[in-house]
Design a protein around this motif. Structure first.
Motif, PDB file in Angstrom:
ATOM      1  N   LEU A  75     -39.525  27.408  54.824  1.00 51.58           N
ATOM      2  CA  LEU A  75     -40.938  27.077  54.988  1.00 51.58           C
ATOM      3  C   LEU A  75     -41.699  28.252  55.596  1.00 51.58           C
ATOM      4  O   LEU A  75     -42.836  28.515  55.204  1.00 51.58           O
ATOM      5  CB  LEU A  75     -41.105  25.832  55.855  1.00 51.58           C
ATOM      6  CG  LEU A  75     -40.655  24.514  55.243  1.00 51.58           C
ATOM      7  CD1 LEU A  75     -40.868  23.373  56.224  1.00 51.58           C
ATOM      8  CD2 LEU A  75     -41.367  24.236  53.928  1.00 51.58           C
ATOM      9  N   ARG A  76     -41.093  28.959  56.521  1.00 47.83           N
ATOM     10  CA  ARG A  76     -41.747  30.138  57.109  1.00 47.83           C
ATOM     11  C   ARG A  76     -42.032  31.185  56.042  1.00 47.83           C
ATOM     12  O   ARG A  76     -43.065  31.848  56.079  1.00 47.83           O
ATOM     13  CB  ARG A  76     -40.868  30.742  58.203  1.00 47.83           C
ATOM     14  CG  ARG A  76     -40.897  29.977  59.477  1.00 47.83           C
ATOM     15  CD  ARG A  76     -40.122  30.724  60.564  1.00 47.83           C
ATOM     16  NE  ARG A  76     -40.029  29.892  61.736  1.00 47.83           N
ATOM     17  CZ  ARG A  76     -38.896  29.659  62.387  1.00 47.83           C
ATOM     18  NH1 ARG A  76     -37.779  30.230  62.009  1.00 47.83           N
ATOM     19  NH2 ARG A  76     -38.894  28.888  63.449  1.00 47.83           N
ATOM     20  N   GLU A  77     -41.111  31.327  55.096  1.00 50.58           N
ATOM     21  CA  GLU A  77     -41.286  32.302  54.012  1.00 50.58           C
ATOM     22  C   GLU A  77     -42.350  31.839  53.016  1.00 50.58           C
ATOM     23  O   GLU A  77     -43.153  32.635  52.552  1.00 50.58           O
ATOM     24  CB  GLU A  77     -39.968  32.480  53.236  1.00 50.58           C
ATOM     25  CG  GLU A  77     -38.851  33.115  54.001  1.00 50.58           C
ATOM     26  CD  GLU A  77     -37.519  32.984  53.267  1.00 50.58           C
ATOM     27  OE1 GLU A  77     -37.480  32.469  52.115  1.00 50.58           O
ATOM     28  OE2 GLU A  77     -36.491  33.380  53.857  1.00 50.58           O
ATOM     29  N   ARG A  78     -42.337  30.563  52.694  1.00 47.68           N
ATOM     30  CA  ARG A  78     -43.142  30.064  51.582  1.00 47.68           C
ATOM     31  C   ARG A  78     -44.536  29.573  51.972  1.00 47.68           C
ATOM     32  O   ARG A  78     -45.425  29.523  51.115  1.00 47.68           O
ATOM     33  CB  ARG A  78     -42.378  28.952  50.861  1.00 47.68           C
ATOM     34  CG  ARG A  78     -41.111  29.494  50.231  1.00 47.68           C
ATOM     35  CD  ARG A  78     -40.261  28.418  49.638  1.00 47.68           C
ATOM     36  NE  ARG A  78     -39.015  29.001  49.145  1.00 47.68           N
ATOM     37  CZ  ARG A  78     -37.992  28.291  48.741  1.00 47.68           C
ATOM     38  NH1 ARG A  78     -38.055  26.965  48.753  1.00 47.68           N
ATOM     39  NH2 ARG A  78     -36.905  28.892  48.318  1.00 47.68           N
ATOM     40  N   CYS A  79     -44.714  29.155  53.195  1.00 46.48           N
ATOM     41  CA  CYS A  79     -46.036  28.662  53.616  1.00 46.48           C
ATOM     42  C   CYS A  79     -46.280  29.008  55.085  1.00 46.48           C
ATOM     43  O   CYS A  79     -46.493  28.110  55.901  1.00 46.48           O
ATOM     44  CB  CYS A  79     -46.173  27.172  53.352  1.00 46.48           C
ATOM     45  SG  CYS A  79     -44.922  26.134  54.158  1.00 46.48           S
ATOM     46  N   PRO A  80     -46.272  30.289  55.432  1.00 48.00           N
ATOM     47  CA  PRO A  80     -46.378  30.678  56.841  1.00 48.00           C
ATOM     48  C   PRO A  80     -47.668  30.206  57.510  1.00 48.00           C
ATOM     49  O   PRO A  80     -47.653  29.844  58.693  1.00 48.00           O
ATOM     50  CB  PRO A  80     -46.298  32.204  56.803  1.00 48.00           C
ATOM     51  CG  PRO A  80     -46.647  32.585  55.407  1.00 48.00           C
ATOM     52  CD  PRO A  80     -46.219  31.436  54.533  1.00 48.00           C
ATOM     53  N   ASP A  81     -48.773  30.193  56.791  1.00 49.49           N
ATOM     54  CA  ASP A  81     -50.031  29.762  57.407  1.00 49.49           C
ATOM     55  C   ASP A  81     -50.017  28.272  57.733  1.00 49.49           C
ATOM     56  O   ASP A  81     -50.608  27.844  58.729  1.00 49.49           O
ATOM     57  CB  ASP A  81     -51.218  30.072  56.483  1.00 49.49           C
ATOM     58  CG  ASP A  81     -51.427  31.566  56.310  1.00 49.49           C
ATOM     59  OD1 ASP A  81     -50.970  32.341  57.178  1.00 49.49           O
ATOM     60  OD2 ASP A  81     -52.041  31.957  55.296  1.00 49.49           O
ATOM     61  N   ASP A  82     -49.354  27.483  56.893  1.00 47.33           N
ATOM     62  CA  ASP A  82     -49.282  26.035  57.118  1.00 47.33           C
ATOM     63  C   ASP A  82     -48.298  25.676  58.219  1.00 47.33           C
ATOM     64  O   ASP A  82     -48.533  24.746  58.997  1.00 47.33           O
ATOM     65  CB  ASP A  82     -48.858  25.309  55.836  1.00 47.33           C
ATOM     66  CG  ASP A  82     -49.903  25.386  54.745  1.00 47.33           C
ATOM     67  OD1 ASP A  82     -51.091  25.469  55.074  1.00 47.33           O
ATOM     68  OD2 ASP A  82     -49.515  25.353  53.561  1.00 47.33           O
ATOM     69  N   VAL A  83     -47.184  26.382  58.270  1.00 43.91           N
ATOM     70  CA  VAL A  83     -46.095  25.968  59.149  1.00 43.91           C
ATOM     71  C   VAL A  83     -46.092  26.694  60.497  1.00 43.91           C
ATOM     72  O   VAL A  83     -45.546  26.178  61.469  1.00 43.91           O
ATOM     73  CB  VAL A  83     -44.737  26.114  58.416  1.00 43.91           C
ATOM     74  CG1 VAL A  83     -44.229  27.539  58.444  1.00 43.91           C
ATOM     75  CG2 VAL A  83     -43.709  25.167  58.974  1.00 43.91           C
ATOM     76  N   GLY A  84     -46.717  27.857  60.594  1.00 43.16           N
ATOM     77  CA  GLY A  84     -46.690  28.652  61.825  1.00 43.16           C
ATOM     78  C   GLY A  84     -47.085  27.881  63.074  1.00 43.16           C
ATOM     79  O   GLY A  84     -46.301  27.791  64.039  1.00 43.16           O
TER      80      GLY A  84
END
Length: 178
Positions: A4-13
């Protein structure tokens, strides 16, 4: 979480920062609960019992908040950004760290109070042999576990809701991380 950090960093950060704070709080409370439980088992003292109950009552809202965040915010990201195979591998790796008897207890906990639809979702998620053998064993393990907790807390189990509801009226106010 790495995927998830790789694929959606803005959402999951921001979620990861919050969840890391929650994990730290929950880990500390679990350690305090385990230490208090050991003291209580050794002493059978009412003060030690009350200390364990107070820690548990502080822990439950934090766990609820954490699980709610996972369900409302993390699971939709998992659905969107991870394949079923990736998610299953993640779950299997996590469960691999849990002793088998504890997994059965977890299954019993999950089934307690579950709707028919929720039970069917669980059934679809586990191998048939685990469901057919594990469901009755897990249900029995959870019932025994719940009865021993209730007995230790001096609570009658006629209420089908979780034990936390039985003590909610006297629950202390706890500060939990957000």
């Amino acid at each position: 979480m790495a995927r998830l950090r790789e694929r959606c960093p803005d959402d999951v950060g921001p979620l990861i920062e919050t969840m890391d704070r929650q994990h730290a709080f929950i880990d500390g409370e679990l350690e305090a609960l385990a230490a208090g439980g050991r003291r209580w088992r050794a002493s059978a003292d009412a003060t030690d019992r009350d200390t364990v109950a107070a820690v548990a009552e502080c822990l439950l809202p934090a766990l609820h908040e954490h699980l709610e965040l996972e369900e409302e915010r993390i699971l939709p990201l998992i659905d969107r950004y991870m394949t079923e195979r990736e998610w299953k591998a993640t779950v299997e790796a996590s469960l691999g760290k849990v002793p088998f008897a504890r997994r059965l207890l977890m299954l019993g906990m999950a089934l307690h109070g579950a709707s028919e639809e929720q039970a069917q979702l669980l059934r679809a998620a586990v191998p048939a042999v685990v469901w057919h053998a594990g469901r009755p064993l897990g249900t029995r393990l959870y019932r025994t576990h719940r009865e021993s907790l209730a007995s230790a807390a001096g609570v009658q189990i006629s209420d089908p809701r979780p034990l936390a509801h039985a003590r909610a009226a006297s629950a202390p106010r706890c500060s939990t991380p957000t």
